[in-house]
Design an enzyme around this catalytic site. Structure first.
Site, PDB file in Angstrom:
ATOM      1  N   ARG A  42     -45.104  -2.783  -3.773  1.00 22.83           N
ATOM      2  CA  ARG A  42     -46.017  -2.567  -2.651  1.00 22.83           C
ATOM      3  C   ARG A  42     -46.166  -1.088  -2.301  1.00 22.83           C
ATOM      4  O   ARG A  42     -47.264  -0.633  -1.956  1.00 22.83           O
ATOM      5  CB  ARG A  42     -45.542  -3.357  -1.435  1.00 22.83           C
ATOM      6  CG  ARG A  42     -45.636  -4.861  -1.623  1.00 22.83           C
ATOM      7  CD  ARG A  42     -45.311  -5.606  -0.349  1.00 22.83           C
ATOM      8  NE  ARG A  42     -45.395  -7.049  -0.543  1.00 22.83           N
ATOM      9  CZ  ARG A  42     -45.265  -7.936   0.451  1.00 22.83           C
ATOM     10  NH1 ARG A  42     -45.048  -7.512   1.687  1.00 22.83           N
ATOM     11  NH2 ARG A  42     -45.344  -9.233   0.202  1.00 22.83           N
ATOM     12  N   ASP A 145     -50.883  -8.747  15.951  1.00 19.86           N
ATOM     13  CA  ASP A 145     -50.138  -8.584  14.709  1.00 19.86           C
ATOM     14  C   ASP A 145     -49.677  -7.136  14.637  1.00 19.86           C
ATOM     15  O   ASP A 145     -50.256  -6.258  15.288  1.00 19.86           O
ATOM     16  CB  ASP A 145     -50.995  -8.932  13.486  1.00 19.86           C
ATOM     17  CG  ASP A 145     -50.150  -9.286  12.257  1.00 19.86           C
ATOM     18  OD1 ASP A 145     -49.924 -10.488  12.029  1.00 19.86           O
ATOM     19  OD2 ASP A 145     -49.695  -8.354  11.561  1.00 19.86           O
TER      20      ASP A 145
END
Length: 276
Positions: A42, A145
């Site tokens: 990632r 979020d």
């Protein structure tokens, strides 16, 4: 060293441990020791984008105060698996809750606390419309979020045909507008029901106030250790109305917080004090 001949960038045990500490301290995410490959995969994309040659250089950049890159670092390490009406048994229960609560009048308040790309929040909005049989129910949904990128996706409310293919066609026709490129956008009436905002669940203060008729916190507690879970649940409890509901993920349970919550249904909880 984790570095192997197939890896593009040097990646040491010290790099991985530093990353684990940084994301835990900031977001409460507890990365297991076996997540080295995931972290490398990632974050290597960020090194390429910045033209850096090592994780040491990348971490130095973040530690030197590059706030935008730290935001992208955080976004890269969050997990955002979601879909419309995921864990579908929750939504009839939400509809029942809204129908009971509407007898009291006023605007009902819902919180989607880990909204990801928005499918969960929009599923809650669709459920609210179905509970009241109108596109303008007296419901407000706060969707939050940590990841700023997925929040923008949710706010835009545009999804691929694959994203909506498992929905009942009648729901698609009622709640979405098909775009010229084949994608589907949430109807404007629903968009007025949901507000998307960034929120870190382990931050010392939250932008939400409550009280809420329902809180969805599904499939996020699994990324926190038990002490972090307990602290978050302690903060959820006073934000729920006395008869409010807390919805959690299929692999999560609140047995370690039985003083705060009791089971009401399958992965649905209410305050331990409810009904006393």
């Amino acid at each position: 060293m984790f570095t192997s001949p197939s890896r593009e960038f040097p990646f040491s045990t010290q790099d991985f441990d530093k990353i684990r500490k940084m994301i835990y301290d900031y977001a409460g995410i507890a990365l297991a020791p076996g997540k080295e490959d995931m972290v490398y995969g990632r974050l290597a994309r960020r090194l390429r984008a910045l033209g850096l040659s090592s994780f040491g250089d990348y971490l130095h950049r973040i530690e030197s105060g590059d706030t935008r890159e730290f935001e992208l670092f955080t976004n890269s390490l969050t997990t955002n698996l979601t879909s419309f009406f995921r864990e579908s048994h929750h939504f009839p229960a939400l509809i029942d809750q809204l129908r009971v609560q509407r007898e009291r009048g006023g605007t009902l308040q819902l919180w989607c606390s880990a909204s990801s790309t928005g499918e969960e929040a929009w599923s809650m909005a669709i459920s609210a419309c179905e509970a009241f049989d109108t596109l303008t129910p007296p419901v407000q949904i706060t969707a939050t979020d940590l990841d700023t990128h997925v929040l923008e996706t949710g706010r835009t409310g545009i999804y691929s045909a694959d994203d909506v293919e498992k929905l009942d066609p009648a729901r698609v026709r009622r709640f979405f507008v098909r775009q010229s490129d084949g994608r589907y956008q949430i109807r404007p009436e629903l968009k007025s029901l949901v507000t998307f905002r960034q929120l870190n669940l382990i931050a010392p203060s939250w932008i939400v106030r409550g009280p809420f008729d329902a809180i969805f916190c599904r499939n996020v507690m699994i990324y926190f250790d038990k002490p972090t879970q307990a602290r978050i649940l302690q903060r959820f409890a006073p934000l729920l109305k006395p008869d409010g509901l807390l919805f959690v993920g299929h692999s999560e349970n609140l047995y370690h917080s039985a003083d705060l919550f009791k089971l009401r249904g399958k992965t649905i909880y209410q305050l331990a004090s409810a009904g006393r």
